[in-house]
Enzyme design. Structure first.
Site, short mmCIF file in Angstrom:
data_model
loop_
_atom_site.label_atom_id
_atom_site.label_comp_id
_atom_site.label_asym_id
_atom_site.label_seq_id
_atom_site.Cartn_x
_atom_site.Cartn_y
_atom_site.Cartn_z
CB CYS A 140 0.47 -4.98 -3.44
SG CYS A 140 2.04 -4.31 -2.82
CB CYS A 146 0.18 -2.26 -0.60
SG CYS A 146 1.38 -1.40 -1.64
#
Length: 189
Positions: free
Chosen positions: A147, A150
């Site tokens: 991700c 993130c």
């Protein structure tokens, strides 16, 4: 230090040395790296506790139960119950968040980012350990789960609070080796 819960007696859990011995010759570099990144010399800037918490969170995120049990057993004398719980929590919460925030990043429709997530994330506010240590665990798991949003968010937060690039790199190196070993062991099972 409190011993790990859920980890059976050591005679029923494969040791980390035994796991390393099962890594095939084609993955010899992984065997060497596994022996190095889980040490303070091999993970510059991280404490032994940080190293093993990152290793446990990364192993859980890598989804190889047998390998995760070996990592947890090796971490038993190095992690207290709070850090073990935080490693498990980081793997769990990032497993959810990484999917959700990767969707927001990839969908290319800014309107989704204006909608409330409506996902509980209480553990991030109260992880039971130092919040920067939890950020480090979250970064490692986010790197495994791929991700970008993130990874970027956790890296920026860590850097803003004085965590060095070397420390961040050490955590991600641990995650990369743990993930690769988990995959090789799964393939050769």
């Amino acid at each position: 230090m409190e011993t790990l819960d859920r980890v059976e007696t050591l005679d029923r859990v494969e040791t980390l040395d035994a796991v390393r011995d099962r890594i095939p010759d084609y993955a010899r570099d992984l065997k060497l790296n596994l022996g190095s990144v889980l040490t303070t010399d091999g993970a510059p800037g991280l404490s032994e506790q940080q190293i093993w918490a990152v290793a446990v969170a990364s192993a859980i995120a890598s989804r190889n139960v047998e390998f995760t049990r070996a990592i947890e057993a090796a971490a038993a004398g190095r992690l207290d119950a709070a850090h073990l719980q935080a490693a498990r929590s980081a793997a769990a919460i990032m497993g959810m968040n990484n999917i959700y925030y990767r969707f927001l990043h990839l969908v290319e429709d800014a309107e989704y980012q204006t909608l409330p997530a409506r996902l509980r994330m209480n553990v991030i506010g109260n992880p039971g350990i130092d919040k920067l240590d939890f950020e480090l665990l979250s970064l490692a798991v986010s790197a495994i789960n791929g991700c970008g949003l993130c990874v970027s968010s956790h890296e920026k937060k860590l850097r803003a609070h004085g965590i060095t690039r070397e420390q961040i790199q050490s955590a991600v190196r641990i995650a990369s080796v743990i993930h690769a070993v988990a995959g090789v062991l799964e393939y050769n099972a």
